[in-house]
Scaffold this motif. Sequence first.
Motif, PDB file in Angstrom:
ATOM      1  N   PHE A  30       5.987  26.680 -40.137  1.00 16.87           N
ATOM      2  CA  PHE A  30       5.026  27.105 -41.149  1.00 16.87           C
ATOM      3  C   PHE A  30       3.618  26.760 -40.684  1.00 16.87           C
ATOM      4  O   PHE A  30       3.323  25.614 -40.341  1.00 16.87           O
ATOM      5  CB  PHE A  30       5.332  26.405 -42.475  1.00 16.87           C
ATOM      6  CG  PHE A  30       4.556  26.915 -43.646  1.00 16.87           C
ATOM      7  CD1 PHE A  30       5.138  27.827 -44.524  1.00 16.87           C
ATOM      8  CD2 PHE A  30       3.264  26.498 -43.890  1.00 16.87           C
ATOM      9  CE1 PHE A  30       4.428  28.302 -45.630  1.00 16.87           C
ATOM     10  CE2 PHE A  30       2.545  26.962 -44.972  1.00 16.87           C
ATOM     11  CZ  PHE A  30       3.128  27.873 -45.850  1.00 16.87           C
ATOM     12  N   GLY A  31       2.738  27.750 -40.664  1.00 18.61           N
ATOM     13  CA  GLY A  31       1.357  27.526 -40.251  1.00 18.61           C
ATOM     14  C   GLY A  31       0.432  27.362 -41.436  1.00 18.61           C
ATOM     15  O   GLY A  31       0.446  28.174 -42.368  1.00 18.61           O
ATOM     16  N   LEU A  32      -0.381  26.311 -41.412  1.00 18.03           N
ATOM     17  CA  LEU A  32      -1.347  26.039 -42.471  1.00 18.03           C
ATOM     18  C   LEU A  32      -2.739  26.284 -41.898  1.00 18.03           C
ATOM     19  O   LEU A  32      -3.200  25.539 -41.023  1.00 18.03           O
ATOM     20  CB  LEU A  32      -1.196  24.583 -42.941  1.00 18.03           C
ATOM     21  CG  LEU A  32      -1.910  24.146 -44.208  1.00 18.03           C
ATOM     22  CD1 LEU A  32      -1.467  24.970 -45.409  1.00 18.03           C
ATOM     23  CD2 LEU A  32      -1.668  22.671 -44.467  1.00 18.03           C
ATOM     24  N   LEU A  33      -3.404  27.339 -42.382  1.00 17.19           N
ATOM     25  CA  LEU A  33      -4.651  27.799 -41.777  1.00 17.19           C
ATOM     26  C   LEU A  33      -5.824  27.673 -42.737  1.00 17.19           C
ATOM     27  O   LEU A  33      -5.681  27.793 -43.947  1.00 17.19           O
ATOM     28  CB  LEU A  33      -4.517  29.259 -41.344  1.00 17.19           C
ATOM     29  CG  LEU A  33      -3.349  29.606 -40.419  1.00 17.19           C
ATOM     30  CD1 LEU A  33      -3.383  31.088 -40.063  1.00 17.19           C
ATOM     31  CD2 LEU A  33      -3.367  28.750 -39.166  1.00 17.19           C
ATOM     32  N   GLY A  34      -6.991  27.458 -42.167  1.00 20.11           N
ATOM     33  CA  GLY A  34      -8.219  27.371 -42.944  1.00 20.11           C
ATOM     34  C   GLY A  34      -9.341  26.918 -42.040  1.00 20.11           C
ATOM     35  O   GLY A  34      -9.109  26.427 -40.936  1.00 20.11           O
ATOM     36  N   ALA A 198       0.110  29.946 -44.604  1.00 19.53           N
ATOM     37  CA  ALA A 198      -0.658  29.848 -45.844  1.00 19.53           C
ATOM     38  C   ALA A 198      -2.125  29.677 -45.480  1.00 19.53           C
ATOM     39  O   ALA A 198      -2.455  29.009 -44.490  1.00 19.53           O
ATOM     40  CB  ALA A 198      -0.185  28.668 -46.691  1.00 19.53           C
ATOM     41  N   PHE A 199      -2.999  30.279 -46.269  1.00 22.64           N
ATOM     42  CA  PHE A 199      -4.437  30.143 -46.084  1.00 22.64           C
ATOM     43  C   PHE A 199      -4.991  29.180 -47.122  1.00 22.64           C
ATOM     44  O   PHE A 199      -4.767  29.349 -48.324  1.00 22.64           O
ATOM     45  CB  PHE A 199      -5.136  31.489 -46.228  1.00 22.64           C
ATOM     46  CG  PHE A 199      -4.860  32.459 -45.112  1.00 22.64           C
ATOM     47  CD1 PHE A 199      -5.430  32.280 -43.862  1.00 22.64           C
ATOM     48  CD2 PHE A 199      -4.025  33.535 -45.319  1.00 22.64           C
ATOM     49  CE1 PHE A 199      -5.174  33.170 -42.825  1.00 22.64           C
ATOM     50  CE2 PHE A 199      -3.767  34.436 -44.297  1.00 22.64           C
ATOM     51  CZ  PHE A 199      -4.352  34.250 -43.044  1.00 22.64           C
ATOM     52  N   LEU A 200      -5.715  28.153 -46.665  1.00 26.59           N
ATOM     53  CA  LEU A 200      -6.435  27.236 -47.543  1.00 26.59           C
ATOM     54  C   LEU A 200      -7.889  27.695 -47.610  1.00 26.59           C
ATOM     55  O   LEU A 200      -8.564  27.792 -46.589  1.00 26.59           O
ATOM     56  CB  LEU A 200      -6.370  25.809 -46.986  1.00 26.59           C
ATOM     57  CG  LEU A 200      -5.362  24.844 -47.591  1.00 26.59           C
ATOM     58  CD1 LEU A 200      -5.359  23.536 -46.817  1.00 26.59           C
ATOM     59  CD2 LEU A 200      -5.674  24.570 -49.060  1.00 26.59           C
ATOM     60  N   GLU A 201      -8.346  27.973 -48.828  1.00 28.04           N
ATOM     61  CA  GLU A 201      -9.687  28.502 -49.010  1.00 28.04           C
ATOM     62  C   GLU A 201     -10.258  27.968 -50.309  1.00 28.04           C
ATOM     63  O   GLU A 201      -9.602  28.031 -51.355  1.00 28.04           O
ATOM     64  CB  GLU A 201      -9.625  30.025 -49.036  1.00 28.04           C
ATOM     65  CG  GLU A 201     -10.948  30.727 -49.016  1.00 28.04           C
ATOM     66  CD  GLU A 201     -10.784  32.240 -48.915  1.00 28.04           C
ATOM     67  OE1 GLU A 201     -11.786  32.912 -48.671  1.00 28.04           O
ATOM     68  OE2 GLU A 201      -9.650  32.740 -49.096  1.00 28.04           O
ATOM     69  N   ASP A 202     -11.483  27.405 -50.234  1.00 29.01           N
ATOM     70  CA  ASP A 202     -12.111  26.824 -51.429  1.00 29.01           C
ATOM     71  C   ASP A 202     -11.204  25.790 -52.081  1.00 29.01           C
ATOM     72  O   ASP A 202     -11.050  25.742 -53.317  1.00 29.01           O
ATOM     73  CB  ASP A 202     -12.468  27.926 -52.440  1.00 29.01           C
ATOM     74  CG  ASP A 202     -13.540  28.868 -51.904  1.00 29.01           C
ATOM     75  OD1 ASP A 202     -14.382  28.408 -51.118  1.00 29.01           O
ATOM     76  OD2 ASP A 202     -13.509  30.060 -52.252  1.00 29.01           O
ATOM     77  N   LYS A 285     -11.012  37.422 -42.990  1.00 29.77           N
ATOM     78  CA  LYS A 285     -10.779  36.711 -44.251  1.00 29.77           C
ATOM     79  C   LYS A 285     -11.808  35.618 -44.493  1.00 29.77           C
ATOM     80  O   LYS A 285     -12.327  35.454 -45.599  1.00 29.77           O
ATOM     81  CB  LYS A 285      -9.368  36.106 -44.248  1.00 29.77           C
ATOM     82  CG  LYS A 285      -8.960  35.481 -45.577  1.00 29.77           C
ATOM     83  CD  LYS A 285      -7.518  35.054 -45.548  1.00 29.77           C
ATOM     84  CE  LYS A 285      -7.082  34.493 -46.897  1.00 29.77           C
ATOM     85  NZ  LYS A 285      -7.126  35.471 -47.984  1.00 29.77           N
ATOM     86  N   PHE A 286     -12.136  34.857 -43.443  1.00 34.09           N
ATOM     87  CA  PHE A 286     -12.990  33.684 -43.618  1.00 34.09           C
ATOM     88  C   PHE A 286     -14.420  33.876 -43.121  1.00 34.09           C
ATOM     89  O   PHE A 286     -15.276  33.041 -43.383  1.00 34.09           O
ATOM     90  CB  PHE A 286     -12.376  32.481 -42.913  1.00 34.09           C
ATOM     91  CG  PHE A 286     -11.125  31.973 -43.572  1.00 34.09           C
ATOM     92  CD1 PHE A 286     -11.191  31.199 -44.712  1.00 34.09           C
ATOM     93  CD2 PHE A 286      -9.885  32.296 -43.082  1.00 34.09           C
ATOM     94  CE1 PHE A 286     -10.050  30.747 -45.338  1.00 34.09           C
ATOM     95  CE2 PHE A 286      -8.726  31.856 -43.690  1.00 34.09           C
ATOM     96  CZ  PHE A 286      -8.809  31.079 -44.828  1.00 34.09           C
TER      97      PHE A 286
END
Length: 292
Positions: A30-34, A198-202, A285-286
């Motif tokens: 699982f990749g955790l991106l941000g 999953a994308f971590l944003e704000d 996206k970012f």
Amino acid sequence: MLTIQNVSKKVDGNSILSNISLEFQKGEIFGLLGRNGSGKTTLLRLIMGVLTPDEGQLLYNEQSLLQNPSLKQNIQFMPVRNQFFDKFTYKELVGVLRVNYPKFDVTYANELMNRYKLPEDKKYRELSTGQKKQFSLIIAFASRPEVILLDEPTDGIDAVTRYDILELMVDEVASRETTLIITSHRLEDIERICNRIAFLEDHRISQVTDLDELKEQFVKVQLVFDEDVSLIIREKSIPILDYSGVFCTLLLDKENLEARIWLKSLNPKVWNEVPVNLEEVFIAKFGGRRRW
């Protein structure tokens, strides 16, 4: 397996994570991106118990990790830098870890140390960056956990070592169904080995998706116009990946028919569609607030 329910965390009064919920499956990568500062490392440290959440629960097989510390034997954390390892040689560290990880597989660890020709008599702090990454991964796998948390595992190492490390991760998941949760800015590595991201944003999870499905959602379009139209494309909030004069490369959501029709109305001389990669989706996206 591992579940995060409505977890929030503030540091010095600043919100780092807000209402995070995730569920990880057995045997997945699982990749955790941000972007930098999005809270990826903080989330890993919460799972491992280095930090305590202000709100929410961290569950392992439906049991609270906070209320049952012994469950942490099933989880290993490989941070960017592990200062605890610094003063130990390989054999000394194995002796320490076998106390906390009773399933520690010394035979397996020795086999991997020999395979990658890592020195057993040098202290961890004396190893090169690549050797430290391999060493840490060997220790993590040999502890025989169910879940391994990897913070930037391929950062700062050469291509050959990166290949070996990624191969070792995939082999471990295939042979033992270990769950790997990875943060990384090396998006080509995430794209190569992860099945979900999953994308971590704000400070929140903005999206959880299958990697292949995410890439299928978008298409990269290479365009050539009679004149520079990049400004009016930006005004439409269409992500531009690259442009130079009359040449423009942008990212289109395949379901955004309105944008497609509008672009066609600009009468491009060339319209060429090619598959996207994860890095291009990430930029779109970012990078929006900065670039269009």
